[in-house]
Write an enzyme that holds these catalytic residues in place. Structure first.
Site, PDB file in Angstrom:
ATOM      1  CE  LYS A 186      -3.098   3.041   0.625  1.00  0.00           C
ATOM      2  NZ  LYS A 186      -4.173   3.414  -0.251  1.00  0.00           N
ATOM      3  CB  CYS A 226      -3.839   9.160   0.094  1.00  0.00           C
ATOM      4  SG  CYS A 226      -5.553   8.837   0.454  1.00  0.00           S
TER       5      CYS A 226
HETATM    6  C1  UGA Z   1      -4.535   8.068  -4.142  1.00  0.00           C
HETATM    7  C2  UGA Z   1      -4.148   6.831  -4.976  1.00  0.00           C
HETATM    8  O1  UGA Z   1      -4.198   7.153  -6.370  1.00  0.00           O
HETATM    9  C3  UGA Z   1      -5.081   5.664  -4.686  1.00  0.00           C
HETATM   10  O2  UGA Z   1      -4.658   4.512  -5.396  1.00  0.00           O
HETATM   11  C4  UGA Z   1      -5.059   5.370  -3.168  1.00  0.00           C
HETATM   12  O3  UGA Z   1      -5.943   4.321  -2.827  1.00  0.00           O
HETATM   13  C5  UGA Z   1      -5.482   6.626  -2.423  1.00  0.00           C
HETATM   14  O4  UGA Z   1      -4.562   7.695  -2.754  1.00  0.00           O
HETATM   15  C6  UGA Z   1      -5.444   6.325  -0.952  1.00  0.00           C
HETATM   16  O5  UGA Z   1      -4.367   5.990  -0.446  1.00  0.00           O
HETATM   17  O6  UGA Z   1      -6.496   6.311  -0.313  1.00  0.00           O
HETATM   18  P1  UGA Z   1      -6.367  10.005  -4.342  1.00  0.00           P
HETATM   19  O7  UGA Z   1      -5.672  10.636  -3.166  1.00  0.00           O
HETATM   20  O8  UGA Z   1      -7.837   9.907  -4.331  1.00  0.00           O
HETATM   21  O9  UGA Z   1      -5.816   8.497  -4.572  1.00  0.00           O
HETATM   22  O10 UGA Z   1      -5.989  10.881  -5.602  1.00  0.00           O
HETATM   23  P2  UGA Z   1      -5.137  10.716  -6.946  1.00  0.00           P
HETATM   24  O11 UGA Z   1      -6.056  10.606  -8.095  1.00  0.00           O
HETATM   25  O12 UGA Z   1      -4.109   9.690  -6.801  1.00  0.00           O
HETATM   26  O13 UGA Z   1      -4.436  12.164  -7.014  1.00  0.00           O
HETATM   27  C7  UGA Z   1      -3.498  12.594  -6.022  1.00  0.00           C
HETATM   28  C8  UGA Z   1      -2.891  13.921  -6.413  1.00  0.00           C
HETATM   29  O14 UGA Z   1      -2.073  13.779  -7.582  1.00  0.00           O
HETATM   30  C9  UGA Z   1      -3.919  15.000  -6.755  1.00  0.00           C
HETATM   31  O15 UGA Z   1      -3.503  16.233  -6.240  1.00  0.00           O
HETATM   32  C10 UGA Z   1      -3.913  15.005  -8.282  1.00  0.00           C
HETATM   33  O16 UGA Z   1      -4.330  16.223  -8.833  1.00  0.00           O
HETATM   34  C11 UGA Z   1      -2.456  14.732  -8.566  1.00  0.00           C
HETATM   35  N1  UGA Z   1      -2.204  14.166  -9.916  1.00  0.00           N
HETATM   36  C12 UGA Z   1      -2.665  12.930 -10.247  1.00  0.00           C
HETATM   37  C13 UGA Z   1      -1.451  14.905 -10.824  1.00  0.00           C
HETATM   38  O17 UGA Z   1      -1.008  16.032 -10.539  1.00  0.00           O
HETATM   39  N2  UGA Z   1      -1.204  14.361 -12.063  1.00  0.00           N
HETATM   40  C14 UGA Z   1      -1.657  13.123 -12.410  1.00  0.00           C
HETATM   41  O18 UGA Z   1      -1.360  12.694 -13.571  1.00  0.00           O
HETATM   42  C15 UGA Z   1      -2.401  12.402 -11.494  1.00  0.00           C
END
Ligand code: UGA
Length: 431
Positions: free
Chosen positions: A200, A256
């Site tokens: 994780k 997260c």
């Molecule tokens: C993240 C993980 O992706 C999940 O797999 C995990 O289960 C979850 O944390 C957790 O531990 O509960 P989440 O926090 O919902 O999910 O959001 P993400 O979609 O991963 O985005 C995280 C950050 O990265 C955001 O600020 C988003 O804008 C940024 N991001 C994401 C980018 O800047 N570029 C990208 O290409 C993708």
């Protein structure tokens, strides 16, 4: 079909409960907040999560999903007990296990014989043992079953996951937990609890590293005159690299990644390994907030420096109303510190709800209900969250109502030619 108690109805617990009831199990979700439980009993889902309200409604109607106050109340008749409580960050970067321990203590006496307690919360390596110790029940197995749900797509991530990870030293308990997912076609990996917990953290830290790398490449692109969008497209065609998680932005955040990356660095330190790489990943992210804030401040020309900026997007990403550890807020804290006034619009943050003021009382931002109200008289327009509706902005109208002529697009959301054709100075990330 099995009977399942879910302890904690945050976005992980509620999604897990609603999806398990959708798969046909009998689910009782518990929370300590009576007001929240009352709302959920009426099908009122307190978070923005695509498809979740429909599943909660379906479960309530079929009688397969119910909500109660108190963990013991939910656990007394269930065979499986999913711990989905928060594990916030302590001051030293480690995860605070007090909610987990309290929940385990509360259910230990009422657990039916031979039931299985499942750790779904993101917990430090070794927590399965901690929960087993708190429970003090030799007939009850404790299994790690980490979640990989993303906010905004949590329901589809649960029902169509890339993998399911189960960690236990008790083979029979692992098989019983795996059987809960029998209607989902995906690889199920069974390992020991410490490895499951590490999977994780390593997954989140790897994804965060990928993002810091991409943001660093964006900075390099600006220095050498390359376009980061083309660079990541070219990289993504390589199946070893993959196309996902390559979008540069203002920095990464959410409830997260920051917490888990810091916690993993701390876990490593406690285990005697200095994981310097992760500290660098975190540092690059801080620098990305700084760089984005500087772009915003620099976009305000002298003639309009007394005017406010219009900000579009406050949540940590699109598709959620979650403001926790939002990169947008991190950037705006820095911008506000330079004395710039801010009016902001976000489709998921309602001015009347006052969430911003409650969560960030020291940050002065006027939240408004429309992008054009924010833009009226603005010195600069700044996109900080990638909501799809921002791609449909009327740039003719913006050119008329704004005082300044700069657009900072910190998510590379727009086709730059469109605002440029209307006379805007377009500033993206790495392009
Ligand atoms: C993240 C993980 O992706 C999940 O797999 C995990 O289960 C979850 O944390 C957790 O531990 O509960 P989440 O926090 O919902 O999910 O959001 P993400 O979609 O991963 O985005 C995280 C950050 O990265 C955001 O600020 C988003 O804008 C940024 N991001 C994401 C980018 O800047 N570029 C990208 O290409 C993708």
């Amino acid at each position: 079909m099995a009977s399942i108690a879910i302890i904690g109805t945050g976005y992980v617990g509620l999604t897990t409960g609603a999806c398990f009831s959708h798969l046909g199990h009998d689910v009782i979700c518990a929370d300590i907040d009576p007001e929240k439980v009352a709302r959920l009993q009426n099908g009122d889902v307190p978070i923005v999560e695509k498809g979740l309200d429909r599943l909660v409604d379906e479960g309530l109607r079929s009688g397969k999903l119910s909500f109660v106050v108190g963990a013991a109340e939910a656990s007394k008749h269930a065979e499986f007990h999913y711990l989905c409580v928060p594990t916030p960050q302590s001051d030293d970067g480690s995860a605070d296990l007090s909610y987990l321990q309290t929940a385990a203590k509360e259910i230990s006496a009422v657990l039916p014989e031979n039931s299985v307690v499942v750790n779904k919360s993101t917990v430090p390596v070794g927590s399965t043992r901690v929960v087993a110790r708190v429970l003090g029940r030799s007939d009850v197995a404790v299994v790690s079953n980490p979640e990989f749900l993303r906010e905004g797509t949590a329901v589809s991530d649960f029902l169509q996951p890339d993998r399911i990870v189960i960690g236990s030293r008790d083979q029979e308990a692992s098989i019983r937990v795996a059987a809960l997912y029998s209607r989902i076609a995906t690889p199920i990996m069974v390992t020991d609890p410490v490895s499951a917990e590490t999977i994780k953290y390593a997954s989140n830290a790897f994804l965060a590293s990928k993002l810091s790398f991409v943001n660093a490449i964006a900075t390099l692109c600006e220095a050498v005159g390359a376009d980061v969008n083309d660079v990541v497209l070219g990289m993504g065609y390589d199946s070893r690299i993959g196309r996902e998680f390559l979008r540069p932005g203002p920095g990464w955040g959410g409830s997260c990644f920051p917490k888990d990356t810091k916690a993993l660095a701390r876990i490593a330190q406690d285990a005697g390994y200095d994981f310097r790489f992760l500290n660098e990943v975190l540092q690059v992210n801080e620098e990305q907030f700084d760089r984005t804030a500087k772009k915003v401040v620099d976009s305000i020309s002298d003639e309009v420096s007394h005017k406010h900026i219009a900000v579009l997007g406050l949540t940590f990403k699109a598709g959620t109303d979650d403001l926790r550890d939002s990169p947008s807020i991190e950037v705006l804290k820095r911008v506000a510190a330079s004395g710039v006034r801010i009016k902001a619009y976000d489709p998921a943050v309602l001015a009347e709800d006052n969430n911003m003021a409650t969560m960030y009382p020291d940050l002065e931002i006027e939240v408004v209900s429309d992008p054009y109200i924010a833009s009226e008289g603005a010195a600069s327009l700044v996109i900080l969250t990638e909501w799809d509706e921002f791609t449909w902005l009327d740039f003719d109208k913006l050119a008329e109502i704004m005082e300044g002529s700069s657009i900072v697009d910190a998510r590379n959301l727009l086709d730059p030619t469109i605002p440029r054709r209307r006379g805007f100075d377009y500033i993206g990330i790495g392009r």
